[in-house]
Design a protein around this motif. Structure first.
Motif, short mmCIF file in Angstrom:
data_model
loop_
_atom_site.label_atom_id
_atom_site.label_comp_id
_atom_site.label_asym_id
_atom_site.label_seq_id
_atom_site.Cartn_x
_atom_site.Cartn_y
_atom_site.Cartn_z
N SER A 102 1.17 -11.64 -0.32
CA SER A 102 0.40 -10.67 -1.11
C SER A 102 -0.24 -9.61 -0.21
CB SER A 102 -0.70 -11.40 -1.91
OG SER A 102 -0.14 -12.31 -2.83
N ALA A 103 -0.78 -10.04 0.93
CA ALA A 103 -1.37 -9.08 1.86
C ALA A 103 -0.30 -8.14 2.43
CB ALA A 103 -2.08 -9.83 3.00
N ALA A 104 0.88 -8.67 2.73
CA ALA A 104 1.96 -7.84 3.25
C ALA A 104 2.38 -6.77 2.24
CB ALA A 104 3.16 -8.71 3.63
N ILE A 105 2.39 -7.14 0.97
CA ILE A 105 2.77 -6.17 -0.07
C ILE A 105 1.76 -5.03 -0.14
CG2 ILE A 105 2.96 -5.90 -2.58
CD1 ILE A 105 4.19 -8.73 -2.62
N VAL A 106 0.48 -5.33 0.00
CA VAL A 106 -0.55 -4.28 -0.02
C VAL A 106 -0.35 -3.31 1.13
CG1 VAL A 106 -3.02 -3.84 0.23
CG2 VAL A 106 -2.23 -5.70 -1.24
N VAL A 107 -0.10 -3.83 2.33
CA VAL A 107 0.11 -2.95 3.49
C VAL A 107 1.37 -2.11 3.30
CG1 VAL A 107 0.50 -2.90 5.98
CG2 VAL A 107 -1.10 -4.55 5.01
N PHE A 108 2.43 -2.71 2.77
CA PHE A 108 3.67 -1.98 2.53
C PHE A 108 3.43 -0.84 1.54
CE2 PHE A 108 7.71 -1.29 0.30
CZ PHE A 108 8.60 -1.18 1.35
N ALA A 109 2.64 -1.08 0.52
CA ALA A 109 2.34 -0.04 -0.46
C ALA A 109 1.55 1.11 0.17
CB ALA A 109 1.56 -0.63 -1.64
N LEU A 110 0.57 0.79 1.00
CA LEU A 110 -0.21 1.84 1.67
C LEU A 110 0.69 2.67 2.58
CD1 LEU A 110 -3.45 -0.17 2.57
CD2 LEU A 110 -3.20 1.59 0.79
N GLY A 111 1.59 2.01 3.30
CA GLY A 111 2.52 2.74 4.15
C GLY A 111 3.44 3.64 3.35
N GLY A 132 6.23 -0.60 8.02
CA GLY A 132 6.91 -1.72 8.66
C GLY A 132 6.00 -2.90 8.93
N VAL A 133 4.70 -2.63 9.16
CA VAL A 133 3.74 -3.72 9.35
C VAL A 133 3.73 -4.62 8.12
CG1 VAL A 133 1.30 -4.27 9.60
CG2 VAL A 133 2.33 -2.50 11.03
N GLY A 134 3.77 -4.00 6.94
CA GLY A 134 3.84 -4.79 5.71
C GLY A 134 5.23 -5.30 5.44
N GLY A 135 6.23 -4.45 5.68
CA GLY A 135 7.60 -4.84 5.38
C GLY A 135 8.10 -6.02 6.18
N GLY A 137 6.80 -8.76 6.59
CA GLY A 137 6.53 -10.04 5.92
C GLY A 137 7.29 -10.24 4.63
N LEU A 138 7.89 -9.18 4.07
CA LEU A 138 8.49 -9.31 2.74
C LEU A 138 9.66 -10.29 2.73
CD1 LEU A 138 8.40 -5.61 1.48
CD2 LEU A 138 6.67 -7.40 1.26
N MET A 139 10.64 -10.05 3.60
CA MET A 139 11.82 -10.91 3.61
C MET A 139 11.51 -12.27 4.23
SD MET A 139 15.00 -10.89 2.62
CE MET A 139 15.47 -9.16 2.54
N CYS A 197 5.44 -2.58 -5.94
CA CYS A 197 4.46 -3.36 -5.17
C CYS A 197 3.39 -3.93 -6.10
CB CYS A 197 3.82 -2.50 -4.09
SG CYS A 197 4.90 -2.13 -2.69
N ALA A 198 2.96 -3.13 -7.07
CA ALA A 198 1.93 -3.59 -8.00
C ALA A 198 2.43 -4.79 -8.81
CB ALA A 198 1.52 -2.44 -8.92
N ILE A 199 3.68 -4.73 -9.25
CA ILE A 199 4.25 -5.85 -10.02
C ILE A 199 4.35 -7.10 -9.15
CG2 ILE A 199 6.35 -6.67 -11.16
CD1 ILE A 199 6.83 -3.75 -12.04
#
Length: 501
Positions: A102-111, A132-135, A137-139, A197-199
């Motif tokens: 969840s935290a990674a998704i927030v950073v990805f959205a800000l980026g 990329g800092v958020g991305g 963690g996604l996969m 990201c919100a979903i």
């Protein structure tokens, strides 16, 4: 039989019958479906990011300047992800994978928002690093969550379900990216991430109570994180800048190479002394993991170079517009998805995963050789893209299964992050090295995006022919490494065991 295999058997013995709802005890079908949907959205975001951007690179260079420096749009994202991937794996094991995802998704959205608003190429590169800092963690965390609830043999079957999402990302990404860039603005490629990201965040926040935590001992390896980031950044700066911003034999070039080597030596020493090392050295000591990592690094370098630079080739050498280049990338991405789905089906039927990548990568090498040597007509191009994709699609699902089986259930996060790190590191090397190779051979002419003369066309075609040959060599190296992975066999109880034949 080693401890990791015994752990894998113990975990498998608790599995329910083989269907999509086969999950750990305590999960009913409805709850597993919610997890599946929640995990698929971040995986879609991770998969679609580069295919969306690939068709936009020449257009961005025309608007913001610097064709050669646009390789940093990929390198910055991947470099940040490389540093974060192992960290996300460790944090997920310790604090809960859904919470960290969840935290990674927030950073990805800000980026993504920062990318959409960037007024210059330099700021866009910086925003891509934040993304990329958020991305990173996604996969990694999505794969770890799947590994947490599905036993090894059934993970192969899940690859066919994942293929639906990767089909949407890989097939839809180039088409959507090309159409958006051709008819609107490349900035919308980043803005579209925000509602997704919100979903994803909303779905995961409802499932935080399902998080599992594993005890972790020792102090965090802050020194290892810093040294790894410095090694990766120094090496990639040298790869992308030598021969362009400074000469290969210049003092600056020698200083960067020397610094990278010294930092790498310091990193290895620091990791050996660390109580909880940043890099998963304990996994790399296992032969199956070590050769799987080598396979993925070489494979990812070739695959990312094709996905990111093939649209550039189509627009520079064949004079396609962004929409056309997106459509012409489809055979490659569809082949990758098809290869992944076919590999999953073969594993489920045979229970023998490890021979598949070597054959697939050999096919990809032959296809890339054809791209380099045959005339660049569209029928040849489409056919060779399909076979290249089929070969490349045979790798990741197998290497995920191999490393997760070797690691055991308590180290699924570290195993997933190891392969994600290898893939991201390979992609970073591919983006940097192939960008330096291609743009170095083309030359530094600022108007090369609008190539029209026969001499410039020939120079561009020659540059990409050499790049295709190098990619073929990487696939052959990956095929050799894949052939060295110890053979695994999945028995009828879905546990993994070394083959006895």
């Amino acid at each position: 039989m080693d401890a990791s295999v015994r752990e894998g058997r113990a975990a498998a013995s608790a599995a329910v019958p083989p269907d999509v709802s086969a999950v750990a005890p305590g999960f009913d079908r409805a709850r597993f479906r919610r997890l599946f949907i929640a995990v698929m959205v971040p995986m879609f975001l991770a998969a679609v990011d580069q295919t969306l951007l690939a068709t936009a690179t020449p257009v961005i260079s025309r608007e913001l300047g610097g064709l050669r420096d646009t390789s940093w749009l990929a390198v910055a994202y991947l470099l940040a992800a490389v540093v974060m991937v192992p960290l996300y794996g460790r944090l997920g094991d310790r604090h809960g994978r859904r919470k960290v995802l969840s935290a990674a998704i927030v950073v990805f959205a800000l980026g993504s928002l920062a990318c959409a608003m960037a007024p210059t190429l330099g700021l866009l590169v910086a925003a891509r690093a934040l993304q990329g800092v958020g991305g990173g963690g996604l996969m990694t965390l999505s794969q770890a969550l799947i590994g947490e609830v599905v036993v090894p043999r059934l993970r192969a079957r899940n690859q066919s379900y994942f293929a639906i999402i990767f089909t949407l990302a890989s097939v839809g990404g180039p088409v959507i990216g090309g159409l958006v860039v051709h008819h609107a603005s490349w900035r919308w490629l980043f803005l579209v991430n925000l509602p997704l990201c919100a979903i994803a965040y909303w779905r995961l926040r409802k499932m935080l109570g399902d998080d599992r935590r594993h005890a972790v001992t020792g102090r965090p390896d802050a020194l290892g994180i810093v040294l790894f980031a410095l090694v990766a950044a120094t090496a990639l700066v040298w790869l992308t800048s030598a021969g362009h911003h400074f000469a290969w034999a210049s003092a600056t070039s020698v200083a960067l190479v020397t610094a990278a080597i010294l930092l790498a030596v310091a990193l290895v020493r620091a990791e050996r002394r660390a109580e909880r090392p940043f890099l998963p050295l304990e996994l790399l000591a296992l032969p199956s993991v070590r050769y799987a990592v080598l396979t993925v690094v070489a494979f990812a370098s070739a695959m990312f170079a094709m996905v990111f630079y093939l649209p550039v080739y189509l627009q520079l050498a064949l004079h396609s517009n962004p929409a056309e280049s997106g459509l012409l990338l489809l055979p490659l991405t569809a082949g990758i998805v098809g290869g992944s789905a076919l590999t999953g089906r073969i594993i489920v039927r045979t229970g023998r995963p490890t021979a598949i990548p070597s054959a697939g990568l050999s096919l990809a090498a032959l296809s890339l050789l054809g791209l380099a040597l045959l005339p660049p007509t569209r029928p040849f191009l489409i056919g060779l893209e399909v076979t290249t994709g089929l070969g490349l699609g045979s790798v990741m699902s197998v290497m995920q299964i191999v490393t997760q089986t070797a690691a055991g259930p308590a180290r699924l996060g570290a195993a997933a992050s190891t392969i994600s790190l290898a893939r991201t590191l390979g992609s970073s090397i591919g983006a940097a090295a192939f960008g330096a190779l291609i743009y170095g051979l083309i030359g530094g002419a600022p108007g090369i995006v609008a190539v029209r003369t026969a001499a410039e066309d020939a120079r561009v075609a020659r540059a990409f022919d050499i790049a295709f040959l190098v990619a073929a060599g990487l696939c052959l190296a990956a095929a050799w490494a894949a052939s060295r992975v110890p053979t695994l066999r999945f028995d009828r109880e879905q546990a993994a065991a070394p083959a006895v034949d």
